[in-house]
Design a protein around this motif. Sequence first.
Motif, PDB file in Angstrom:
ATOM      1  N   ALA A  56      87.092 -25.925  59.732  1.00  0.00           N
ATOM      2  CA  ALA A  56      87.232 -26.747  59.868  1.00  0.00           C
ATOM      3  C   ALA A  56      85.395 -27.529  59.735  1.00  0.00           C
ATOM      4  N   ARG A  57      85.358 -26.946  61.441  1.00  0.00           N
ATOM      5  CA  ARG A  57      83.502 -26.731  61.300  1.00  0.00           C
ATOM      6  C   ARG A  57      82.985 -26.375  60.725  1.00  0.00           C
ATOM      7  N   GLU A  58      83.076 -25.845  59.454  1.00  0.00           N
ATOM      8  CA  GLU A  58      82.548 -25.361  58.510  1.00  0.00           C
ATOM      9  C   GLU A  58      82.804 -26.504  57.643  1.00  0.00           C
ATOM     10  N   GLN A  59      83.505 -26.765  57.435  1.00  0.00           N
ATOM     11  CA  GLN A  59      83.603 -28.613  56.309  1.00  0.00           C
ATOM     12  C   GLN A  59      83.746 -29.520  56.408  1.00  0.00           C
ATOM     13  N   ALA A  60      82.971 -29.374  58.444  1.00  0.00           N
ATOM     14  CA  ALA A  60      82.251 -30.880  58.835  1.00  0.00           C
ATOM     15  C   ALA A  60      81.164 -30.632  58.740  1.00  0.00           C
ATOM     16  N   ALA A  61      80.552 -29.445  58.738  1.00  0.00           N
ATOM     17  CA  ALA A  61      78.876 -29.056  58.183  1.00  0.00           C
ATOM     18  C   ALA A  61      78.957 -29.625  57.187  1.00  0.00           C
ATOM     19  N   ALA A  62      79.289 -29.111  56.187  1.00  0.00           N
ATOM     20  CA  ALA A  62      78.872 -29.937  54.911  1.00  0.00           C
ATOM     21  C   ALA A  62      78.526 -31.636  54.511  1.00  0.00           C
ATOM     22  N   ILE A  63      79.315 -31.873  55.394  1.00  0.00           N
ATOM     23  CA  ILE A  63      79.796 -33.703  55.995  1.00  0.00           C
ATOM     24  C   ILE A  63      78.223 -34.445  56.534  1.00  0.00           C
ATOM     25  N   THR A  64      77.685 -35.017  55.700  1.00  0.00           N
ATOM     26  CA  THR A  64      76.766 -35.057  56.954  1.00  0.00           C
ATOM     27  C   THR A  64      76.818 -36.940  57.471  1.00  0.00           C
ATOM     28  N   GLY A  65      76.410 -36.763  58.858  1.00  0.00           N
ATOM     29  CA  GLY A  65      77.122 -37.655  59.726  1.00  0.00           C
ATOM     30  C   GLY A  65      78.009 -37.632  60.034  1.00  0.00           C
ATOM     31  N   TYR A  66      79.254 -36.377  59.771  1.00  0.00           N
ATOM     32  CA  TYR A  66      80.324 -36.239  60.813  1.00  0.00           C
ATOM     33  C   TYR A  66      80.832 -37.414  61.657  1.00  0.00           C
ATOM     34  N   LYS A  67      81.517 -37.736  62.318  1.00  0.00           N
ATOM     35  CA  LYS A  67      81.409 -38.684  63.092  1.00  0.00           C
ATOM     36  C   LYS A  67      82.539 -37.749  63.617  1.00  0.00           C
ATOM     37  N   GLY A  68      83.985 -36.922  63.944  1.00  0.00           N
ATOM     38  CA  GLY A  68      84.380 -36.345  64.867  1.00  0.00           C
ATOM     39  C   GLY A  68      84.111 -34.490  65.165  1.00  0.00           C
ATOM     40  N   SER A  69      83.061 -34.306  64.928  1.00  0.00           N
ATOM     41  CA  SER A  69      82.220 -33.352  65.507  1.00  0.00           C
ATOM     42  C   SER A  69      82.428 -32.868  66.470  1.00  0.00           C
ATOM     43  N   SER A  70      82.023 -33.984  67.822  1.00  0.00           N
ATOM     44  CA  SER A  70      82.291 -33.563  69.217  1.00  0.00           C
ATOM     45  C   SER A  70      83.930 -32.954  69.086  1.00  0.00           C
ATOM     46  N   GLU A  71      84.606 -34.339  69.073  1.00  0.00           N
ATOM     47  CA  GLU A  71      86.048 -33.774  68.994  1.00  0.00           C
ATOM     48  C   GLU A  71      86.594 -33.055  69.014  1.00  0.00           C
ATOM     49  N   LEU A  72      86.587 -32.188  67.341  1.00  0.00           N
ATOM     50  CA  LEU A  72      86.617 -30.894  66.912  1.00  0.00           C
ATOM     51  C   LEU A  72      85.910 -29.631  67.531  1.00  0.00           C
ATOM     52  N   LEU A  73      84.378 -29.770  67.708  1.00  0.00           N
ATOM     53  CA  LEU A  73      83.701 -28.791  68.537  1.00  0.00           C
ATOM     54  C   LEU A  73      84.523 -28.215  70.175  1.00  0.00           C
ATOM     55  N   HIS A  74      84.870 -29.582  70.531  1.00  0.00           N
ATOM     56  CA  HIS A  74      84.981 -29.423  72.242  1.00  0.00           C
ATOM     57  C   HIS A  74      86.605 -28.760  72.375  1.00  0.00           C
ATOM     58  N   ALA A  75      87.185 -29.150  70.726  1.00  0.00           N
ATOM     59  CA  ALA A  75      88.604 -28.259  71.137  1.00  0.00           C
ATOM     60  C   ALA A  75      88.206 -26.756  70.582  1.00  0.00           C
ATOM     61  N   LEU A  76      87.085 -26.107  69.280  1.00  0.00           N
ATOM     62  CA  LEU A  76      86.668 -25.578  69.213  1.00  0.00           C
ATOM     63  C   LEU A  76      86.529 -24.378  70.315  1.00  0.00           C
ATOM     64  N   ALA A  77      85.670 -24.815  71.255  1.00  0.00           N
ATOM     65  CA  ALA A  77      85.334 -24.571  72.976  1.00  0.00           C
ATOM     66  C   ALA A  77      86.371 -23.386  73.667  1.00  0.00           C
ATOM     67  N   GLN A  78      87.055 -25.178  73.701  1.00  0.00           N
ATOM     68  CA  GLN A  78      88.708 -24.399  74.425  1.00  0.00           C
ATOM     69  C   GLN A  78      89.095 -23.181  73.300  1.00  0.00           C
ATOM     70  N   ALA A  79      89.499 -23.468  72.520  1.00  0.00           N
ATOM     71  CA  ALA A  79      90.261 -22.230  71.987  1.00  0.00           C
ATOM     72  C   ALA A  79      89.843 -20.765  72.189  1.00  0.00           C
ATOM     73  N   TYR A  80      87.978 -20.756  71.942  1.00  0.00           N
ATOM     74  CA  TYR A  80      86.825 -19.789  71.943  1.00  0.00           C
ATOM     75  C   TYR A  80      87.303 -19.061  73.739  1.00  0.00           C
ATOM     76  N   ALA A  81      87.419 -20.747  74.582  1.00  0.00           N
ATOM     77  CA  ALA A  81      87.661 -19.726  75.697  1.00  0.00           C
ATOM     78  C   ALA A  81      89.210 -19.092  76.093  1.00  0.00           C
ATOM     79  N   ASP A  82      90.232 -19.555  75.509  1.00  0.00           N
ATOM     80  CA  ASP A  82      91.537 -19.145  75.568  1.00  0.00           C
ATOM     81  C   ASP A  82      91.569 -17.876  74.872  1.00  0.00           C
ATOM     82  N   SER A  83      90.753 -17.783  73.844  1.00  0.00           N
ATOM     83  CA  SER A  83      91.243 -16.117  73.325  1.00  0.00           C
ATOM     84  C   SER A  83      90.126 -14.984  74.334  1.00  0.00           C
ATOM     85  N   GLY A  84      88.707 -15.440  75.307  1.00  0.00           N
ATOM     86  CA  GLY A  84      88.200 -14.464  75.867  1.00  0.00           C
ATOM     87  C   GLY A  84      87.153 -14.460  74.747  1.00  0.00           C
TER      88      GLY A  84
END
Length: 952
Positions: free
Chosen positions: A422-450
Amino acid sequence: MKQDSPALYELNAEVEALAKEATSLAGPEGLIAQVHWAWHLRERDSSRALLVAEHAERELEQISAQQLSAEHRQSLRWRLQLSAIDVRRLRNESAQDGALAEQIYQAAREAGDCGNAIDACWVLAQVATSLGDTQKCSDWLTIGAQQAHSCGDSERQSLLECSQARYAGVIDRYAAEAQWGDHFESKRTHSPPRVAPMLDLYGAYRAMRASRLSEAIQRFSAVIDPLIELGCIREAIAAQANLGSVFNDLNDPEAALEWMEKALTLARKQAWSFSIGTCQMQLGETLRKLGRLDLAQEQLNESLQCFARWPATRNHCVSLNYLGWLALDQNQPQRAADYFDKIQAAGGFADLQLSALRGQGHALLQLGDLDAAEKSAQEALLLAQQRGAADLVVQLGLLLAHIAQRRPVPAADLALQYLEQAREQAAAITGYKGSSELLHALAQAYADSGRYAQAYEASQEAAQSRAQSLSAEAANRLASIQLRNLNDSARAQTEHLHALAEAERQKALLMQRNSDTLELLGRIGQELTRQLDLTSIFSALVRHIPSLLDARAFEVYLLDETGSALDSIFGLEDGQALPHDRIELSDPDSNAARCALERTELSIQLAHDGSDPSQVPGTMRTLSALFAPLLIGERLLGVVTVQSPLAHAYGEHERMIFRTLNAYLAIALDNANAYKRLQQAQAQLIAQEKLAALGALVAGIAHELNTPLGNSLLMASTLEQRTSEVEQAAAAKSLRRSELEGYLTEAKSMARLIMQGLETAARLITSFKQVAVDQTAEQRRGFELAGMCEQLLATLRAAIRKHGHHIELDVPAGIVMNSFPGPLGQVISNLVNNAMLHGFGERKDGHMRLSARLLNEGRVELRFQDDGVGISASHASRIFEPFFTTKFGQGGSGLGLSISHNIVNSLLGGSLNLDPRPGPGCCFVMLLPLQAPPAKSAAPEQESGGQTRAEP
């Protein structure tokens, strides 16, 4: 007569003109205007459109086949049916209208009626939309556009293609963009006023679907008023509602609500439930995004009720979709799932199916049915990828990650995989509005994976994205405020321009009113000034004055012969004739006398209590009065007055009308007086002309009798001398037998010559007696035309031979007339004398010919032709004018042909004209009835008089 079809939509000014024609014209012209008016009222005033259509339908049945062809009659009937179908469609009352409209399309296409065929396609497309069949709508628009192209109707073709592109965007905006794109942009600049608003509307929808929000706001704002001006009220409502949605996307809920409420107000004014439901649907979604969930629920429930009769329509599915997302916000996942199930069951509308699948995934996630939630999300992801909806692909990746994280044994790697994709797809969308929510979920997922370093990096990006998002929202908010200010400024400017336009319109109306009044006054003036008797003049005034002035009392005075008093010659008060009145110019209380003495117009306001000295007791209580002198140059004819029981009844406009009428009345009265004097002079001249003709007749007869009587006298004196000689010879008894026989032979011969001379004289005297009696008495009698002409020419031949000319008579026997032989003979005599004086001049051996032939319908044609010099083209048009002559002072009075023309046209009931065909000399043609009309008795001229009051 208008046989063309009305436009698909029309500007207000043209519709107002149609309304005037529909209510003022009669017969086929008024009927056609009514039909066109009903068509253009269908969105402006649906109820009135039906009333006008029903009235036109009744009138259509009364129009005869001679007034309106069968083809035109059928075309008008189709137009009335289409108007009624479109109104019912707007009211959501259509039942079998689709089938009827299809029949009209087929019949109109076969009849070559392009306007009705194309507009039937348009109506069918709108009916399909109201029934939720967007694809069928698009198909009918395609057929209509093709029909317009084949008929060469570029205006309708542009309108249908533009609508086709808009509806294609509803079905699949990505496919529509690929097909239509900038197709209409090049046409906007040069498109006519009836097409431009629809092209601008397409551009607004296109910008909205592409999230070009500022452009969408500007375009929607600019197109609303032109749509209303064009009568596209339904489109104007939708434009206002969509403008509110765009403001909502720019994080400006106040502006969004303002426009949506405007749309809802306009829809309720029209009482169109479908449009009302659409506005409530969008208003409910806006309230949901604002967190006003209860109010949103209320609006969306009402919206759903509006569309309940048509569960397969797009609007019904959109309402279900909004209610589903509202239920999710209200933490009612099962209710949300039910709404989304209904959308999927309805089928169609790929964008709504995608939204329903995504919503279903969220609802099932909240319900804990992870497998079903993942299935819905995966179906939605596949559909989003197929449609190229990148923003939805990102949101569905986030949803799938949430589902994976909710598993009893969390699939951290799978969730992380979804989020990274999803992050790769969002990066291709100019001015995508939901990036902060996506990145916050990704940070949480990285933390859960150590993977803490990556988690930190993602959290930092999330914070930065959040800041950027807030900044973007602020920028959008600022842009929205600026756009609102621009719109308010533009609206104020538009209102100012509208105010100026309205002022100009009022000015134009005033000018048109004055122009119409002047035109009417011109026609009245022509009618007045061509009348030559007082009765006709006053009759025309009575007929026209009530439509121009409040003239309850009206009176005309003429100056008497002494110039010291005014005599009323005509007066009315409340439709009743007023008695004769005489006003001395020395009367100090008389406004009429004052007007005559000062020779100026007077505008009088009288006292309400009737105490004014000019108020005549027992007459109408007058509060306003106008007096004006009747002037021809500096010569005063009299005074005219109009009076009203209303105070201040005569402003500048009324005084202008009164002034103009007075000028025409003065001319008419002067003409009537001059005509009366002319009639008297003409009567005297005619009498003189008759006496002169009779004198010439006597002289001619005297000359004609001289020869036979002289010969007879000579023979008689010779016979007397010879008789005396024979008598003397007999007395002297020297008479020889041979001498007696010679005397008898001579006596017999002389007696025969004497008898011939006396018989000729007797015939001439008989003809003279008949012609003289006819010409002096003007008696009506039956006569044979050939005999009358022979008798007349017998009296004229002496003068004709004296001048060395010859006349030929070719009148067949048996033409019997009941007419006035004397006046007819006078006409022929005038033509003969006219030919000798003007046609031959000093020339001898002129030839004249009088011929006649019997025509159908009880008429006879007489032709008098000469071989003289003829009549020039410049003189031909004036030869029957009184006193027109080219021999003035040389024996020509200028009255012969004028009198002849009057005798033939009035007394004999026929016509006298100059044959225009070129040839030697000239030819006069008389067409006469064998039975002359009854002679008109001259009635004495009556004068009506009276006194309009306030006077004196």
